[in-house]
Design a protein around this motif. Structure first.
Motif, PDB file in Angstrom:
ATOM      1  N   VAL A  10      17.275 -72.727  40.361  1.00 44.91           N
ATOM      2  CA  VAL A  10      17.789 -72.003  39.923  1.00 44.91           C
ATOM      3  C   VAL A  10      18.351 -71.417  38.784  1.00 44.91           C
ATOM      4  O   VAL A  10      18.734 -70.577  38.591  1.00 44.91           O
ATOM      5  CB  VAL A  10      19.142 -73.191  40.560  1.00 44.91           C
ATOM      6  N   TRP A  11      18.325 -72.622  37.814  1.00 44.61           N
ATOM      7  CA  TRP A  11      17.973 -72.108  36.389  1.00 44.61           C
ATOM      8  C   TRP A  11      17.006 -70.510  36.186  1.00 44.61           C
ATOM      9  O   TRP A  11      18.328 -69.492  35.261  1.00 44.61           O
ATOM     10  CB  TRP A  11      18.748 -73.551  35.484  1.00 44.61           C
ATOM     11  N   ASP A  12      16.547 -70.897  36.919  1.00 44.35           N
ATOM     12  CA  ASP A  12      15.384 -69.144  36.278  1.00 44.35           C
ATOM     13  C   ASP A  12      16.113 -68.577  36.959  1.00 44.35           C
ATOM     14  O   ASP A  12      16.590 -66.960  36.805  1.00 44.35           O
ATOM     15  CB  ASP A  12      13.359 -69.727  37.114  1.00 44.35           C
ATOM     16  N   ILE A  13      16.613 -68.331  38.011  1.00 44.82           N
ATOM     17  CA  ILE A  13      17.544 -67.148  38.190  1.00 44.82           C
ATOM     18  C   ILE A  13      18.144 -66.587  37.856  1.00 44.82           C
ATOM     19  O   ILE A  13      19.000 -65.737  37.525  1.00 44.82           O
ATOM     20  CB  ILE A  13      17.820 -67.849  40.310  1.00 44.82           C
ATOM     21  N   LEU A  14      18.890 -67.835  37.938  1.00 42.91           N
ATOM     22  CA  LEU A  14      20.433 -67.633  36.664  1.00 42.91           C
ATOM     23  C   LEU A  14      20.578 -67.291  35.753  1.00 42.91           C
ATOM     24  O   LEU A  14      21.143 -65.644  34.874  1.00 42.91           O
ATOM     25  CB  LEU A  14      21.162 -68.858  36.310  1.00 42.91           C
ATOM     26  N   GLY A  15      18.813 -66.738  34.614  1.00 47.94           N
ATOM     27  CA  GLY A  15      18.317 -66.031  33.608  1.00 47.94           C
ATOM     28  C   GLY A  15      18.385 -65.047  34.206  1.00 47.94           C
ATOM     29  O   GLY A  15      18.112 -63.452  33.041  1.00 47.94           O
ATOM     30  N   GLN A  39      17.717 -61.741  43.930  1.00 50.64           N
ATOM     31  CA  GLN A  39      18.181 -62.711  43.685  1.00 50.64           C
ATOM     32  C   GLN A  39      19.011 -64.003  44.493  1.00 50.64           C
ATOM     33  O   GLN A  39      18.664 -64.947  44.396  1.00 50.64           O
ATOM     34  CB  GLN A  39      18.711 -62.933  42.179  1.00 50.64           C
ATOM     35  N   LEU A  40      19.563 -63.099  45.777  1.00 52.37           N
ATOM     36  CA  LEU A  40      20.108 -64.031  46.435  1.00 52.37           C
ATOM     37  C   LEU A  40      19.719 -64.104  47.441  1.00 52.37           C
ATOM     38  O   LEU A  40      19.784 -65.117  47.605  1.00 52.37           O
ATOM     39  CB  LEU A  40      21.295 -62.608  46.946  1.00 52.37           C
ATOM     40  N   LEU A  41      18.563 -63.063  47.984  1.00 50.68           N
ATOM     41  CA  LEU A  41      17.382 -63.872  48.373  1.00 50.68           C
ATOM     42  C   LEU A  41      16.960 -65.209  47.856  1.00 50.68           C
ATOM     43  O   LEU A  41      16.002 -66.412  48.746  1.00 50.68           O
ATOM     44  CB  LEU A  41      16.317 -62.909  48.951  1.00 50.68           C
ATOM     45  N   ALA A  42      16.565 -64.973  46.750  1.00 51.58           N
ATOM     46  CA  ALA A  42      15.648 -66.191  46.332  1.00 51.58           C
ATOM     47  C   ALA A  42      16.040 -67.497  46.151  1.00 51.58           C
ATOM     48  O   ALA A  42      16.100 -68.602  46.609  1.00 51.58           O
ATOM     49  CB  ALA A  42      15.302 -65.694  44.833  1.00 51.58           C
ATOM     50  N   LEU A  43      17.590 -67.857  45.931  1.00 50.13           N
ATOM     51  CA  LEU A  43      18.556 -67.895  46.007  1.00 50.13           C
ATOM     52  C   LEU A  43      18.853 -68.596  47.389  1.00 50.13           C
ATOM     53  O   LEU A  43      18.779 -70.316  47.817  1.00 50.13           O
ATOM     54  CB  LEU A  43      20.840 -68.006  45.338  1.00 50.13           C
ATOM     55  N   LYS A  87      25.291 -72.457  44.437  1.00 51.72           N
ATOM     56  CA  LYS A  87      26.750 -72.113  45.541  1.00 51.72           C
ATOM     57  C   LYS A  87      27.868 -71.295  43.814  1.00 51.72           C
ATOM     58  O   LYS A  87      27.437 -69.872  44.589  1.00 51.72           O
ATOM     59  CB  LYS A  87      27.187 -73.673  45.905  1.00 51.72           C
ATOM     60  N   GLN A  88      27.159 -72.146  42.985  1.00 49.50           N
ATOM     61  CA  GLN A  88      27.663 -71.115  41.917  1.00 49.50           C
ATOM     62  C   GLN A  88      27.013 -69.850  41.775  1.00 49.50           C
ATOM     63  O   GLN A  88      27.776 -68.200  41.056  1.00 49.50           O
ATOM     64  CB  GLN A  88      27.958 -72.478  40.562  1.00 49.50           C
ATOM     65  N   ALA A  89      25.439 -70.487  40.997  1.00 47.94           N
ATOM     66  CA  ALA A  89      24.570 -68.952  41.102  1.00 47.94           C
ATOM     67  C   ALA A  89      24.781 -67.276  42.155  1.00 47.94           C
ATOM     68  O   ALA A  89      24.961 -66.589  42.536  1.00 47.94           O
ATOM     69  CB  ALA A  89      23.228 -69.022  41.521  1.00 47.94           C
ATOM     70  N   VAL A  90      25.083 -68.332  43.263  1.00 50.99           N
ATOM     71  CA  VAL A  90      25.736 -67.005  45.179  1.00 50.99           C
ATOM     72  C   VAL A  90      26.466 -66.508  45.029  1.00 50.99           C
ATOM     73  O   VAL A  90      26.533 -65.480  44.636  1.00 50.99           O
ATOM     74  CB  VAL A  90      25.317 -67.610  46.230  1.00 50.99           C
TER      75      VAL A  90
END
Length: 484
Positions: A406-411, A442-446, A462-465
């Protein structure tokens, strides 16, 4: 000797002192003006006639440019008739086969045809038709829900309030492209619908302790009677504003309301404070209705539709200008962490300034402020995420694989958000499509991240989405080409 030489020079000018150069220049200038005057006097009658026609056409140019009605409006037919008549007049000018007159006639005809075309385009512009279609929806809503209400029907429903709010929102989103006629049309339509909304809210939300009992004083019966007439007039006014009453005119209703004020002024209340206050309330109601009757004239006689010069809009623009400066400073900074605190503090102050902006009961100003708040909040979110990612790098520790994913996606989202903040285009741009695809990935990755029952990971995902969806919405907002 010196005197004799001077005398010879004097005789060279006929015994007078030589004229000063400025006098010579003035004389030449006068001759030039005289020559021009003679030329104008000798101008061909056909050229003079064409110039007169062009002057008449020019006199209505601003009316054509600012025409905000439809092709079946009286003013449209009037302007069309004037311009068509001028075309016939131009066509009837005899050129006598002379090239200069033919060219002058051609230019005059082209200018008149240009205005005729602009008039037609203003009345039939797709966005003008869109405004009219939305207004017709509002008319249907008023016919169905409000006219019966003032004829003794049930109270105003939530369905009506929601419907009107939706119509106002859609009108604020109609694109005008800075075109005066469309801005005027949108402003006129919004002004009427917002007035209806305001009249109904004032009527339904206010809970008067009056009317008084008619036993209190004989004049109370008259005030009660006038108040009933005012209530009927309120319904008539709404129908007039929305164009659903062909049996009444603004002028007649204005006379009726003014007459009611005169009747109230003539009442003897015998110094009774409660009756005087009752009368004052009814008079205030009438004056409020009279104010709405002036809306159409006010809209035509002022430049209220030009929000570019509105005080509230200017304050919003000032905030946005400073926000962009902060954004550019942050994006270009060699060491962004040094700016985290100062940037966020100033941006929070800008949010406070936006909260103080007067909306002036104008939905377009409300929408402008809403967008400005989103702009500032998005930049604050971007800085917050950058700061969180920086802290995480500084304090690396063992963590659940899903949480790390999740943090990688946030990056990735942080990098994309930086690009979105700098984006300045529309939805047809290749860069818009690229950014939209990146955010979707990114949404698909999450969606593919399996929290494996970890509550902390679930909350982070949830926050990342939500962040990815907000960035997508912000990209849409930046690219929808909305203007005041």
């Amino acid at each position: 000797m010196f005197g004799g030489g001077g005398g010879e020079r004097d005789r060279g000018w006929g015994g007078t002192s030589p004229p000063k150069p400025s006098v010579v220049l003035l004389t030449r200038a006068s001759k030039t003006e005289h020559s021009k005057s003679m030329d104008m006097g000798n101008q061909h009658p056909s050229i003079s006639r064409l110039q007169e026609i062009q002057k008449e056409v020019k006199s209505i140019e601003q009316q054509v440019i600012g025409f905000s009605g439809l092709s079946d409006d009286k003013n449209y037919k009037k302007l069309e008739r004037i311009l068509t008549k001028q075309l016939f007049e131009i066509d009837s000018v005899d050129t006598e086969g002379k090239g200069d007159i033919q060219q002058a006639r051609k230019r005059a005809a082209q200018e008149t045809e240009r205005l005729l075309k602009e008039l037609e385009q203003n009345a039939n512009h797709p966005h003008r038709i869109e405004i009219q279609n939305i207004f017709q929806e509002a008319q249907s809503l008023v016919k169905e829900k409000i006219v019966p209400f003032y004829s003794g029907g049930n109270c105003v429903t939530d369905e009506f309030e929601e419907g009107i709010q939706d119509i106002i929102l859609r009108l604020t989103h109609v694109k005008t492209g800075g075109k005066i006629s469309l801005r005027k049309a949108r402003y006129h339509t919004l002004t009427k619908i917002c007035a209806v909304q305001e009249i109904i809210e004032d009527c339904t939300k206010r809970q008067p302790s009056l009317p008084l009992s008619e036993d209190a004083h004989p004049s109370v019966a008259k005030i009660n009677s006038v108040m009933c007439e005012v209530n009927k007039a309120r319904g008539t006014l709404i129908a007039l504003l929305m164009g659903v009453n062909n049996n009444e005119t603004c002028r007649h209703l204005s006379c009726v309301l003014s007459g009611l004020i005169a009747d109230l002024d003539a009442l003897d209340v015998c110094g009774r404070t409660e009756i005087r206050n009752y009368r004052r309330e009814v008079v205030e109601d009438i004056n409020q209705l009279l104010k709405y009757l002036d809306l159409e004239e006010e809209a035509d006689s002022t430049y209220a539709f030009d929000l570019g010069q509105n005080h509230s809009i200017l304050k919003i623009e000032k905030v946005l200008k400073r926000m962009r400066e902060i954004k550019n400073e942050f994006l270009r900074a060699q060491n962004p962490p040094e700016l985290y605190l100062s940037s966020k503090t100033e941006l929070q102050g800008l949010i406070g300034q936006l909260d103080e902006v007067s909306l002036e009961k104008n939905p377009c100003i409300r929408e402008a402020r809403r967008r400005a708040v989103i702009e500032v909040q998005t930049l604050i979110t971007y800085i917050d995420l950058k700061e969180a990612l920086e802290k995480r790098r500084s304090f690396a520790s063992e963590e659940h694989p899903s949480h790390k994913a999740v943090w990688d996606i946030l990056g990735n989202l942080s990098e994309i958000q930086g690009e979105v903040l700098s984006f300045d285009g529309n939805r047809t741009d290749k860069n818009y499509i690229r950014l939209e695809e990146l955010l979707t990935k990114q949404l698909l990755a999450l969606d593919a991240v399996d929290p494996q029952g970890e509550e902390q990971c679930k909350a982070a995902r949830k926050q990342a989405v939500k962040l990815a969806q907000n960035i997508l919405s912000y990209l849409d907002l930046k690219s929808d080409e909305w203007e005041y």
